[in-house]
Write a protein that holds these residues in place. Structure first.
Motif, mmCIF file in Angstrom:
data_model
loop_
_atom_site.group_PDB
_atom_site.id
_atom_site.type_symbol
_atom_site.label_atom_id
_atom_site.label_comp_id
_atom_site.label_asym_id
_atom_site.label_seq_id
_atom_site.Cartn_x
_atom_site.Cartn_y
_atom_site.Cartn_z
ATOM 1 N N LEU A 93 0.561 -1.340 -0.283
ATOM 2 C CA LEU A 93 0.189 0.288 0.170
ATOM 3 C C LEU A 93 1.039 1.070 0.071
ATOM 4 C CD1 LEU A 93 -2.894 -0.421 2.197
ATOM 5 C CD2 LEU A 93 -2.916 -1.066 -0.482
ATOM 6 N N ASP A 94 1.682 1.174 0.843
ATOM 7 C CA ASP A 94 1.822 3.082 1.119
ATOM 8 C C ASP A 94 3.647 2.856 0.180
ATOM 9 O OD1 ASP A 94 1.265 4.078 3.692
ATOM 10 O OD2 ASP A 94 1.221 2.104 4.595
ATOM 11 N N GLY A 95 3.532 3.807 -0.377
ATOM 12 C CA GLY A 95 4.815 3.502 -1.209
ATOM 13 C C GLY A 95 4.640 2.716 -2.244
ATOM 14 N N THR A 96 3.263 2.706 -2.671
ATOM 15 C CA THR A 96 3.232 1.380 -4.086
ATOM 16 C C THR A 96 1.558 1.478 -4.666
ATOM 17 O OG1 THR A 96 4.624 0.028 -3.152
ATOM 18 C CG2 THR A 96 2.969 -0.910 -4.488
ATOM 19 N N LEU A 97 0.835 1.286 -4.031
ATOM 20 C CA LEU A 97 -0.354 1.209 -4.404
ATOM 21 C C LEU A 97 -1.018 2.825 -4.096
ATOM 22 C CD1 LEU A 97 -3.381 -0.465 -5.918
ATOM 23 C CD2 LEU A 97 -3.670 -0.370 -3.463
ATOM 24 N N LEU A 98 -0.828 3.576 -2.753
ATOM 25 C CA LEU A 98 -1.490 4.333 -2.302
ATOM 26 C C LEU A 98 -0.915 6.259 -2.677
ATOM 27 C CD1 LEU A 98 -2.289 4.028 1.654
ATOM 28 C CD2 LEU A 98 -3.616 3.734 -0.451
ATOM 29 N N HIS A 99 -1.253 6.676 -3.359
ATOM 30 C CA HIS A 99 0.080 8.218 -3.529
ATOM 31 C C HIS A 99 0.190 8.495 -1.883
ATOM 32 C CE1 HIS A 99 -2.063 9.536 -7.446
ATOM 33 N NE2 HIS A 99 -1.682 8.879 -7.398
ATOM 34 N N ASP A 100 1.016 9.988 -2.891
ATOM 35 C CA ASP A 100 1.766 10.474 -0.838
ATOM 36 C C ASP A 100 0.450 10.830 -0.046
ATOM 37 O OD1 ASP A 100 4.016 9.259 -1.634
ATOM 38 O OD2 ASP A 100 4.644 11.189 -2.342
ATOM 39 N N ASP A 101 -0.432 11.430 -0.086
ATOM 40 C CA ASP A 101 -1.611 11.711 0.245
ATOM 41 C C ASP A 101 -2.519 10.495 1.023
ATOM 42 O OD1 ASP A 101 -3.507 10.810 -1.343
ATOM 43 O OD2 ASP A 101 -4.176 12.982 -1.765
ATOM 44 N N LYS A 102 -2.015 9.364 0.867
ATOM 45 C CA LYS A 102 -2.586 8.088 1.829
ATOM 46 C C LYS A 102 -4.060 8.408 0.406
ATOM 47 C CE LYS A 102 0.753 7.801 3.766
ATOM 48 N NZ LYS A 102 1.741 6.716 3.721
ATOM 49 N N THR A 103 -4.093 8.440 -0.571
ATOM 50 C CA THR A 103 -5.614 8.063 -1.035
ATOM 51 C C THR A 103 -5.257 7.572 -2.498
ATOM 52 O OG1 THR A 103 -4.900 10.164 -2.382
ATOM 53 C CG2 THR A 103 -6.454 10.737 -0.412
ATOM 54 N N VAL A 104 -6.665 6.236 -2.624
ATOM 55 C CA VAL A 104 -6.648 5.681 -3.770
ATOM 56 C C VAL A 104 -6.527 6.287 -5.350
ATOM 57 C CG1 VAL A 104 -6.937 3.673 -4.872
ATOM 58 C CG2 VAL A 104 -6.691 4.073 -2.866
#
Length: 294
Positions: free
Chosen positions: A29-40
């Motif tokens: 998820l973090d740093g991979t699927l999610l943007h840096d603002d933690k959104t999809v």
């Protein structure tokens, strides 16, 4: 690593044979699927839905605890399973994050890790992640996402003096001076016999699970239950805690923003998380399957 994990001779050489149709996508998820603002992003949501419509399962495989899975819980589509806490738990996101499987860090091993790391890296502070919540020492950097319990010391908690509730999912260790990779190498040397030591944070924050517990070992168990082979898995990641999973999967992609060790371990690379690198690969993958079918 557990015996269930099939290790390649050369990680960078792992590729999915062209004749094998992928059956499961495993993504960090973090740093991979999610943007840096933690959104999809909308693009990623659409790609995940399209993959499942094509009969490809999607597993979120993360270092996050189950209670931090709200960022993706509405995007589970055909199933609701996720592997959390670096493989220590399997959760059902459609049932409020209910724990389906727990692979705990035994108390004696956790205490041995704390003592060994504290001796090798003076100034380290600790948090203990249990199935019921987080407990941390006074000098440990608090998480804004958590209303955790402060304890006098990890040792006091682990020896029962503070009534620790629930099994231990993992330990977290923070050092205010060492670099992240220095701290990781030191802790693995000092405490690697007692647990699986890794990291996913840009700071000197380590995560310690039970011996043999990793994203890869739990993913392998879940795949075996479904009759899915490593060659039928496509995996995405960016940090050292993804390495075992990426080298186990038949096809793996390092994000362009990945840690140097992850970039070196993967033959394939994709765009950074901020540019929907996972969605880009899924779109290409589904396009290839459509062309093959025609």
């Amino acid at each position: 690593m557990t015996s269930a994990i099939e290790q390649p001779e050369t990680p960078a050489a792992r590729r999915r044979p062209a004749t094998v149709t992928p059956r499961l996508i495993a993504t960090d998820l973090d740093g991979t699927l999610l943007h840096d603002d933690k959104t999809v992003s909308d693009r990623t949501v659409a790609a995940l839905a399209a993959a499942e419509e094509a009969g490809i399962e999607v597993f979120f495989v993360t270092g996050r605890p189950a209670r931090w899975m709200d960022v993706v819980s509405e995007h589970v589509h055909g199933h609701g399973l996720a592997i959390c806490a670096n493989g220590a738990v399997v959760v059902d996101l459609r049932d409020g994050g209910r724990l389906l499987e727990v692979r705990p860090l035994e108390t004696t091993a956790a205490l041995a890790v704390v003592q060994a790391v504290r001796a090798a890296a003076p100034g380290a502070s600790f948090a203990v992640e249990c199935t019921t919540g987080l407990h941390y020492e006074p000098h440990y950097p608090p998480f804004q996402l958590d209303s955790a319990t402060v304890v006098p010391s990890a040792e006091a908690l682990l020896t029962g003096g503070d009534g620790r509730p629930g099994p231990i999912i993992k330990l977290l260790a923070f050092h205010p001076v060492l670099t992240p990779d220095e701290f990781l190498a030191l802790a693995r040397t000092a405490a690697g016999d007692h647990g699986c030591v890794t990291r996913s944070s840009p700071t000197a924050l380590l995560e310690i699970s039970g011996a043999g517990v990793s994203k890869a070992s739990t993913l392998a168990r879940c795949c075996a239950e479904r009759g899915i082979s490593p060659e039928e898995v496509v995996a995405f990641g960016d940090m050292p805690n993804d390495l075992e999973m990426l080298t186990w999967a038949g096809t793996s992609y390092a994000m362009a923003n990945a840690h140097p060790e992850v970039l070196a371990a993967c033959t394939n690379r994709t765009a950074p998380n901020t540019e929907d690198g996972v969605a880009l690969v899924i779109e290409q993958l589904l396009h290839g399957l459509t062309e093959h079918a025609n």
